[in-house]
Design a protein around this motif. Sequence first.
Motif, PDB file in Angstrom:
ATOM      1  N   SER A  58     -32.672  26.189 -11.727  1.00  0.00           N
ATOM      2  CA  SER A  58     -33.711  26.972 -11.424  1.00  0.00           C
ATOM      3  C   SER A  58     -35.059  26.027 -11.472  1.00  0.00           C
ATOM      4  N   GLY A  59     -36.240  26.700 -11.228  1.00  0.00           N
ATOM      5  CA  GLY A  59     -37.560  26.031 -11.391  1.00  0.00           C
ATOM      6  C   GLY A  59     -37.653  25.630 -13.108  1.00  0.00           C
TER       7      GLY A  59
ATOM      8  N   LYS B 180     -35.403  22.847 -14.042  1.00  0.00           N
ATOM      9  CA  LYS B 180     -36.026  21.632 -13.618  1.00  0.00           C
ATOM     10  C   LYS B 180     -37.202  21.068 -14.750  1.00  0.00           C
ATOM     11  N   ARG B 181     -37.855  22.166 -14.984  1.00  0.00           N
ATOM     12  CA  ARG B 181     -38.913  21.678 -15.923  1.00  0.00           C
ATOM     13  C   ARG B 181     -38.258  21.329 -17.282  1.00  0.00           C
ATOM     14  N   SER B 182     -37.307  21.975 -17.897  1.00  0.00           N
ATOM     15  CA  SER B 182     -36.465  21.343 -18.834  1.00  0.00           C
ATOM     16  C   SER B 182     -35.853  19.715 -18.925  1.00  0.00           C
ATOM     17  N   ILE B 183     -35.341  19.716 -17.670  1.00  0.00           N
ATOM     18  CA  ILE B 183     -35.077  18.246 -17.342  1.00  0.00           C
ATOM     19  C   ILE B 183     -36.238  17.410 -17.367  1.00  0.00           C
ATOM     20  N   GLU B 184     -37.269  17.913 -16.952  1.00  0.00           N
ATOM     21  CA  GLU B 184     -38.434  16.819 -16.916  1.00  0.00           C
ATOM     22  C   GLU B 184     -38.766  16.654 -18.543  1.00  0.00           C
ATOM     23  N   LEU B 185     -38.930  17.463 -19.294  1.00  0.00           N
ATOM     24  CA  LEU B 185     -39.397  17.505 -20.571  1.00  0.00           C
ATOM     25  C   LEU B 185     -38.267  16.567 -21.478  1.00  0.00           C
ATOM     26  N   ILE B 186     -37.079  16.625 -21.016  1.00  0.00           N
ATOM     27  CA  ILE B 186     -36.007  16.009 -21.614  1.00  0.00           C
ATOM     28  C   ILE B 186     -36.283  14.440 -21.377  1.00  0.00           C
ATOM     29  N   GLY B 187     -36.820  14.116 -20.158  1.00  0.00           N
ATOM     30  CA  GLY B 187     -37.043  12.870 -19.926  1.00  0.00           C
ATOM     31  C   GLY B 187     -38.139  12.417 -20.413  1.00  0.00           C
ATOM     32  N   GLN B 188     -38.866  13.099 -20.503  1.00  0.00           N
ATOM     33  CA  GLN B 188     -40.470  12.534 -21.292  1.00  0.00           C
ATOM     34  C   GLN B 188     -39.943  12.342 -23.037  1.00  0.00           C
TER      35      GLN B 188
ATOM     36  N   THR C  57     -32.799  32.272 -19.251  1.00  0.00           N
ATOM     37  CA  THR C  57     -33.938  33.097 -18.616  1.00  0.00           C
ATOM     38  C   THR C  57     -35.312  32.110 -18.755  1.00  0.00           C
ATOM     39  N   PRO C  58     -36.177  32.512 -17.722  1.00  0.00           N
ATOM     40  CA  PRO C  58     -37.405  31.719 -17.766  1.00  0.00           C
ATOM     41  C   PRO C  58     -38.222  32.058 -18.948  1.00  0.00           C
ATOM     42  N   GLU C  59     -38.036  33.206 -19.530  1.00  0.00           N
ATOM     43  CA  GLU C  59     -39.011  33.832 -20.767  1.00  0.00           C
ATOM     44  C   GLU C  59     -38.573  32.755 -21.992  1.00  0.00           C
ATOM     45  N   ALA C  60     -37.546  32.122 -22.050  1.00  0.00           N
ATOM     46  CA  ALA C  60     -37.277  31.212 -23.077  1.00  0.00           C
ATOM     47  C   ALA C  60     -37.907  29.720 -23.204  1.00  0.00           C
ATOM     48  N   LEU C  61     -38.350  29.472 -22.038  1.00  0.00           N
ATOM     49  CA  LEU C  61     -38.984  28.231 -21.887  1.00  0.00           C
ATOM     50  C   LEU C  61     -40.248  27.972 -22.744  1.00  0.00           C
ATOM     51  N   PRO C  62     -41.146  28.945 -22.527  1.00  0.00           N
ATOM     52  CA  PRO C  62     -42.485  28.611 -23.154  1.00  0.00           C
ATOM     53  C   PRO C  62     -42.435  28.307 -24.681  1.00  0.00           C
TER      54      PRO C  62
END
Length: 285
Positions: A159-160, A163-171, A267-272
């Motif tokens: 999901s979107g 993918k944001r989580s994956i980007e953060l992991i890379g950083q 769920t998207p709500e957990a990411l923030p």
Amino acid sequence: MSSGQPPQHICSIFGLGEVELVVASGAGWDGGWRLGDVVLSPVADHARAAWSARVRETLAVDAVRLARPVRASDGRYVVSGWCANTYIEGAPEPRYDEVVSLSLRLHAATAQLARPRFLMQPAVAPWADVDVFVAADRAAWETVPLRSARAVGALEGLSGDGKRSIELIGQLASLRKPVRAPDQLVHGDLFGTVLFSGSTTPAVTDLTPYWRPAVWAAGVTVVDALSWGGADEGLIGRWEDLPEWPQMLLRALLFRLAVHALHPRSTPEALPGLVRTAELVRLIL
């Protein structure tokens, strides 16, 4: 009657045939049914449930109550996907410093335990819940984050927010440094599962095993509390004297980000909350 209710033969084999059956409310008893002083719970992974029961049967931890297993009439800990434990009064409370303190006491006691064979096994497809957590755990520590998950196709169709989580992991992975703390048996899911009842000694109902440094497990609790429990930002600083604290927090955060990316029920709500915690962790690295 709920379809998840334990069948009568399961109640009987655990010696609970004549006891009234009610849902065991509250965290720590997910999917469980209370019968008097015993809780019957469905088992997601037989090996882990039997291991947890066997350890909790004799483990002694300073100032911690442990739910003790109730064996079936034939001596088994797990029967047809069900296990039984003694019921303990209490509920989770936002007493996060106490949970971290409990974590340190608990892991002083579990340091003597051997590594279970199932913790050496890789995640395999088709994935069950336990495989998601195995892959997420390895993602935080392996040289190339998420290499194991990527090799089995787990990063396809994210999901979107995944993918944001994956980007953060890379950083964040680029901020890792080698750690020297030894691995040992730890309980990696204390947030929201430690039970409090007034001034009574806090309780732990189960053990979710990982083979990581003891301070990492405390870090997971802090990451969870900051991300989803409304903990104050000072929680990080209050435990800064723990060995290799910044790096343990970083790996705990990478673990939770990987769970968020890989778990089908995220769920998207957990990411923030995780993003906010990432900002706080960056400040101490």
